[in-house]
Design a protein around this motif. Structure first.
Motif, short mmCIF file in Angstrom:
data_model
loop_
_atom_site.label_atom_id
_atom_site.label_comp_id
_atom_site.label_asym_id
_atom_site.label_seq_id
_atom_site.Cartn_x
_atom_site.Cartn_y
_atom_site.Cartn_z
N SER A 1 2.32 10.56 -0.99
CA SER A 1 2.62 9.21 -0.50
C SER A 1 2.04 8.99 0.90
O SER A 1 1.48 7.93 1.20
CB SER A 1 4.13 8.99 -0.47
OG SER A 1 4.68 9.03 -1.77
N LEU A 2 2.18 9.99 1.75
CA LEU A 2 1.64 9.87 3.10
C LEU A 2 0.12 9.70 3.05
O LEU A 2 -0.45 8.85 3.75
CB LEU A 2 2.01 11.12 3.90
CG LEU A 2 1.84 11.06 5.42
CD1 LEU A 2 2.67 9.94 6.02
CD2 LEU A 2 2.23 12.40 6.04
N ALA A 3 -0.54 10.47 2.19
CA ALA A 3 -1.98 10.32 2.04
C ALA A 3 -2.34 8.96 1.45
O ALA A 3 -3.36 8.36 1.82
CB ALA A 3 -2.53 11.43 1.16
N GLY A 4 -1.50 8.46 0.55
CA GLY A 4 -1.74 7.14 -0.01
C GLY A 4 -1.71 6.05 1.04
O GLY A 4 -2.50 5.10 1.01
N ILE A 5 -0.79 6.18 2.01
CA ILE A 5 -0.74 5.23 3.12
C ILE A 5 -1.97 5.40 4.00
O ILE A 5 -2.60 4.42 4.42
CB ILE A 5 0.55 5.45 3.94
CG1 ILE A 5 1.78 5.09 3.09
CG2 ILE A 5 0.52 4.59 5.21
CD1 ILE A 5 3.10 5.47 3.73
N HIS A 6 -2.35 6.64 4.26
CA HIS A 6 -3.53 6.90 5.10
C HIS A 6 -4.83 6.46 4.44
O HIS A 6 -5.84 6.27 5.13
CB HIS A 6 -3.61 8.40 5.43
CG HIS A 6 -2.54 8.87 6.35
ND1 HIS A 6 -2.36 10.20 6.68
CD2 HIS A 6 -1.56 8.19 7.03
CE1 HIS A 6 -1.33 10.31 7.51
NE2 HIS A 6 -0.84 9.11 7.73
N ALA A 7 -4.81 6.31 3.14
CA ALA A 7 -6.02 5.88 2.45
C ALA A 7 -6.35 4.42 2.74
O ALA A 7 -7.47 3.97 2.46
CB ALA A 7 -5.87 6.08 0.94
N VAL B 1 0.80 -1.23 0.00
CA VAL B 1 0.00 0.00 0.00
C VAL B 1 0.83 1.28 0.00
O VAL B 1 0.32 2.34 -0.38
CB VAL B 1 -0.96 0.03 1.21
CG1 VAL B 1 -1.86 -1.18 1.21
CG2 VAL B 1 -0.22 0.14 2.54
N SER B 2 2.09 1.21 0.41
CA SER B 2 2.89 2.43 0.53
C SER B 2 3.48 2.84 -0.82
O SER B 2 4.21 2.06 -1.44
CB SER B 2 4.03 2.22 1.54
OG SER B 2 4.89 3.35 1.55
N PRO B 3 3.19 4.06 -1.28
CA PRO B 3 3.87 4.55 -2.48
C PRO B 3 5.37 4.71 -2.29
O PRO B 3 6.12 4.74 -3.26
CB PRO B 3 3.20 5.91 -2.72
CG PRO B 3 1.88 5.83 -2.02
CD PRO B 3 2.16 4.99 -0.80
N GLY C 1 0.52 18.27 -1.62
CA GLY C 1 0.52 16.92 -2.18
C GLY C 1 -0.51 16.02 -1.51
O GLY C 1 -1.18 15.23 -2.17
N TYR C 2 -0.64 16.15 -0.19
CA TYR C 2 -1.60 15.33 0.56
C TYR C 2 -3.01 15.57 0.03
O TYR C 2 -3.79 14.62 -0.17
CB TYR C 2 -1.51 15.69 2.04
CG TYR C 2 -2.22 14.73 2.97
CD1 TYR C 2 -1.49 13.77 3.67
CD2 TYR C 2 -3.60 14.78 3.18
CE1 TYR C 2 -2.13 12.89 4.54
CE2 TYR C 2 -4.23 13.91 4.03
CZ TYR C 2 -3.49 12.96 4.71
OH TYR C 2 -4.13 12.08 5.57
#
Length: 324
Positions: A155-161, A108-110, A281-282
């Motif tokens: 990337s941080l938001a992608g993990i939080h998704a 899941v982590s970009p 970015g988030y």
């Protein structure tokens, strides 16, 4: 070319039977038991500062160049690991928990995360051998380009998704509903309040107000969901190259928690430029959460965890609110 993920940190070559200390020497001997063919090069990764629970070695044999790591403490105690264990159930002594964090983030982590190559026991310790990742250690987020900072935010938001209906450990060994989090957090902060009789650490006479913060924690609304968060988030957890992050190398402390936790803690490691670009970015991926209602309480948790050991009690609440 793959670079040592400890670049920017101290490293010590460890010849057979030697080390930086008795613990390192014993661990270095155990590391050699993990590999066949024999180890050609062994270097201990020495953290710059902070409460670090792991012993980490870069290892080269005729077949591979990898990282071997183990939890160095006899039990998960102290301000950082003890608090995480009480709040989320974290148990770094259980190698399967460390592996679970890698396996949760990998898909899941970009941001690339080291793959787990194998798990072994040597010297009465559980060891995890992981990939050596490309890049050099990030010292400050200011080293990243504008594009690199925005990419980090995405990337941080992608993990939080990757949202879950529960909080706790990545493995699922401890899970609880979001509604239980305010009470658990309040209990942790009340524990700090109970240590106020003398001393200078969190919760001591020189650092008051913990009872009031605990009451505020109990009154917080539950998190929307549990997402992967890094309680020890800091530049040193990442590798970089040409102004962009190339890998996230220390994921042992990852938990499922409120996404606001990452961002409140991250404020202590950014400036206005970095914060604005990360937030931009988030927002390309997720709406940016409202931090105002949780910031004061989460900052006290950050102080309890000692995510910035160089700050005094009065500096925590007065720190700039970079994410606005």
């Amino acid at each position: 070319m793959a670079h040592d993920p400890a670049a920017g940190q101290a490293r010590r070559s460890v010849p057979p039977g030697a080390g930086a200390g008795a613990g390192a020497a014993s661990a270095a001997g155990a590391v050699r038991e993990l590999f066949d063919p024999p180890v050609l090069e062994l270097a201990e990764v020495v953290p710059d500062s902070g409460e670090h629970g792991s012993l980490v070695f870069r290892v080269r044999t005729a077949r591979e160049h990898v990282i071997a790591r183990t939890f160095r403490l006899p039990e998960a105690t102290g301000p950082f690991w003890g608090t995480l264990r009480t709040l989320f159930g974290t148990n770094p002594l259980d190698v399967s928990e460390v592996v679970a964090a890698h396996r949760l983030l990998g898909p899941v982590s970009p941001i690339p995360v080291p793959g787990v190559l194998r798990v072994r026991t040597a010297g009465s310790r559980g060891w995890v051998v992981v990939e050596l990742m490309p890049g050099s250690r990030l010292r400050t987020f200011a080293e990243l380009s504008d594009g690199g900072l925005a990419e980090f935010g995405r990337s941080l938001a992608g993990i939080h998704a990757r949202a879950s209906g529960s909080l706790g450990t990545p493995s699922g060994s401890v899970r609880f509903a979001p509604g239980a989090f305010p009470g658990r957090l309040a209990a942790v902060l009340r524990g700090a309040a109970g240590k106020r009789a003398g001393g200078t650490g969190p919760g001591s006479g020189g650092d008051s107000g913990w009872e009031a913060v605990a009451a505020a924690a109990a009154a917080l609304p539950p998190p929307e969901a549990g997402v992967p968060v890094m309680p020890d988030i800091s530049p040193g957890q990442f590798l970089r190259r040409r102004g962009r992050i190339t890998a996230m190398v220390d994921v042992d402390a990852y938990v499922l928690g409120p996404r606001e936790l990452d961002l409140v803690f991250l404020e202590f490691f950014v400036d206005d430029r970095a914060a604005a670009l990360i937030a931009r970015g988030y927002r390309d991926v997720l709406p940016f959460p409202r931090l105002a209602r949780v910031r004061a309480v989460y900052r006290r948790l950050g102080r309890l965890l000692r995510i910035r050991e160089d700050l005094g009690p009065g500096e925590w609440p007065a720190w700039p609110e970079f994410f606005r």
